[in-house]
Write an enzyme that holds these catalytic residues in place. Structure first.
Site, PDB file in Angstrom:
ATOM      1  N   HIS A  24       0.855  -1.186   0.000  1.00 23.35           N
ATOM      2  CA  HIS A  24       0.000   0.000   0.000  1.00 23.35           C
ATOM      3  C   HIS A  24       0.896   1.242   0.000  1.00 23.35           C
ATOM      4  CE1 HIS A  24      -3.784  -2.103   0.593  1.00 23.35           C
ATOM      5  NE2 HIS A  24      -3.236  -2.813   1.550  1.00 23.35           N
ATOM      6  N   HIS A  30      -0.530  -6.620  -5.285  1.00 22.74           N
ATOM      7  CA  HIS A  30      -0.644  -7.872  -4.530  1.00 22.74           C
ATOM      8  C   HIS A  30      -0.024  -8.986  -5.359  1.00 22.74           C
ATOM      9  CE1 HIS A  30      -3.025 -11.703  -4.307  1.00 22.74           C
ATOM     10  NE2 HIS A  30      -2.591 -11.628  -3.062  1.00 22.74           N
ATOM     11  N   ASN A  47       1.125 -13.414  -4.941  1.00 21.75           N
ATOM     12  CA  ASN A  47       1.073 -14.612  -4.116  1.00 21.75           C
ATOM     13  C   ASN A  47       1.524 -15.801  -4.949  1.00 21.75           C
ATOM     14  OD1 ASN A  47      -0.985 -17.122  -3.551  1.00 21.75           O
ATOM     15  ND2 ASN A  47      -0.256 -16.193  -1.658  1.00 21.75           N
ATOM     16  N   VAL A  48       2.388 -16.615  -4.388  1.00 19.54           N
ATOM     17  CA  VAL A  48       2.703 -17.917  -4.992  1.00 19.54           C
ATOM     18  C   VAL A  48       2.646 -18.946  -3.873  1.00 19.54           C
ATOM     19  CG1 VAL A  48       4.007 -17.216  -7.037  1.00 19.54           C
ATOM     20  CG2 VAL A  48       5.181 -17.358  -4.839  1.00 19.54           C
ATOM     21  N   HIS A  85       0.745  -5.718 -17.840  1.00 23.68           N
ATOM     22  CA  HIS A  85       0.241  -6.879 -18.570  1.00 23.68           C
ATOM     23  C   HIS A  85       1.260  -7.415 -19.570  1.00 23.68           C
ATOM     24  CE1 HIS A  85      -3.847  -7.561 -17.123  1.00 23.68           C
ATOM     25  NE2 HIS A  85      -3.832  -6.275 -16.804  1.00 23.68           N
ATOM     26  N   GLY A 144      -6.814 -21.657  11.564  1.00 25.86           N
ATOM     27  CA  GLY A 144      -6.131 -21.184  12.762  1.00 25.86           C
ATOM     28  C   GLY A 144      -4.807 -20.545  12.441  1.00 25.86           C
ATOM     29  N   GLY A 145      -4.726 -19.918  11.268  1.00 22.96           N
ATOM     30  CA  GLY A 145      -3.505 -19.235  10.867  1.00 22.96           C
ATOM     31  C   GLY A 145      -3.237 -18.024  11.744  1.00 22.96           C
ATOM     32  N   ARG A 146      -2.085 -17.415  11.525  1.00 20.86           N
ATOM     33  CA  ARG A 146      -1.701 -16.251  12.333  1.00 20.86           C
ATOM     34  C   ARG A 146      -2.467 -15.029  11.835  1.00 20.86           C
ATOM     35  NH1 ARG A 146       2.518 -12.273  12.455  1.00 20.86           N
ATOM     36  NH2 ARG A 146       3.180 -11.857  14.598  1.00 20.86           N
TER      37      ARG A 146
END
EC number: 1.3.3.3
Length: 309
Positions: free
Chosen positions: A98, A108, A110-111, A147, A260-262
């Site tokens: 941000h 954002h 994520n892998v 892109h 129950g992740g952090r």
């Protein structure tokens, strides 16, 4: 090679986290990442890094996690009942940036890798990931560049990969209750397990490594642009859409909370400041209106440049 090498994946993900944090800290020039290593009681743990109150980035979170458990949560087995009763491991790097300057887009990436195992049966595994861009004040040059990087990294894996994963990204990052895209998209893929482990791993690495190539030139171009309260207020308002999507629709957020992740790491994606305004409408023909008119509707950004794909 078609049996997953979890140690190989983990080594790559930790290196990716290092590389991304290093590049972001260098671009910011003011703040550094703080690191917190954590352990999950049910199994596994992670390494969370966050940069706050920087000169360029108001908040940037880059999280590595490797969690495991004896049983999958409801969010995972609802769509894949064959996974019920299996133990699991999930590894990934997830980041959300941000920026402070409203002319710099939020980004954002994520892998991730997931494997579910049961004695006497074949393991079920897949890769997923992607990256997407959320501008507040759009620039056509930036959208095309974003892109183009996505398209180029997909090309070695087949002509059909970019259009397929671009559409998946457009469809996934859609805020249904607003009937509006979250941003200008990018790539999104999930359930990737063919033709074999190494091909899938190589593609996932290409996506992870492609993030900096896609985002950092945009940071360099826009971070020095001047801005004022009007732009800041619009940025804070549009950040509200980010919060709405992540808390209502995002599967990764739901999976993390249900396993129950952090919580601090899972909600690291949320912006530090945000505002809502009842029935906001941008002024006609304003720079704010241009976001809704020219950037949020899904389009083929490469066609603007005259590229074929």
């Amino acid at each position: 090679m078609n049996s997953p090498d979890i140690a190989l994946i983990k080594t790559y993900l930790l290196t990716l986290q290092d590389n991304i944090c290093g590049a972001l800290a260098q671009a910011d020039g003011h703040a550094e990442f703080t690191e917190e290593c954590w352990v999950r009681e049910e199994g596994g743990g992670g390494r969370s890094r966050v940069l706050v109150n920087g000169a360029v980035f108001e908040q940037a979170g880059v999280n590595f996690s490797h969690v495991s458990g004896a049983m999958l949560p409801a969010s995972a087995t609802a769509h894949r009942p064959e996974l019920a009763g299996r133990s699991f491991q999930a590894l990934g790097v997830s980041l959300v940036i941000h920026p402070l300057n409203p002319y710099l887009p939020t980004s954002h990436a994520n892998v991730r890798f997931f494997i579910a195992e049961k004695p006497g049966e074949d393991a079920v595994w897949w890769f997923g990931g992607g990256f997407d861009l959320t501008p507040y004040y759009g620039f056509e040059e930036d959208a095309i560049h974003w892109h183009q990087v996505a398209h180029s990294l997909c090309q070695p894996f087949g002509e059909q990969i970019y259009p397929r994963y671009k559409k998946w990204c457009d469809d996934y990052f859609y805020i249904k209750h607003r009937q509006e895209a979250r941003g200008i998209g990018g790539l999104f893929f999930d359930d990737l397990n063919s033709p074999d482990f190494m091909t899938c791993f190589n593609f996932t690495q290409a996506v992870g490594d492609g993030f900096l190539a896609a985002y950092m030139p945009i940071v360099a171009r826009r971070k020095a642009l001047g801005w004022g309260d009007r732009e800041r207020q619009f940025q804070l308002y549009r950040r509200g859409r980010y919060v709405e999507f992540n808390l209502v629709w995002d599967r990764g957020t739901l999976f993390g909370l249900q396993t129950g992740g952090r919580t601090e790491s899972i909600l690291m994606s949320l912006p530090p400041l945000v505002r809502w305004e009842y029935n906001y409408q941008p002024e006609a023909d304003s720079a704010e209106a241009a976001l809704y008119r020219d950037f949020l509707p899904v389009k083929d950004w490469l066609a603007i440049k005259g590229e074929t794909h």
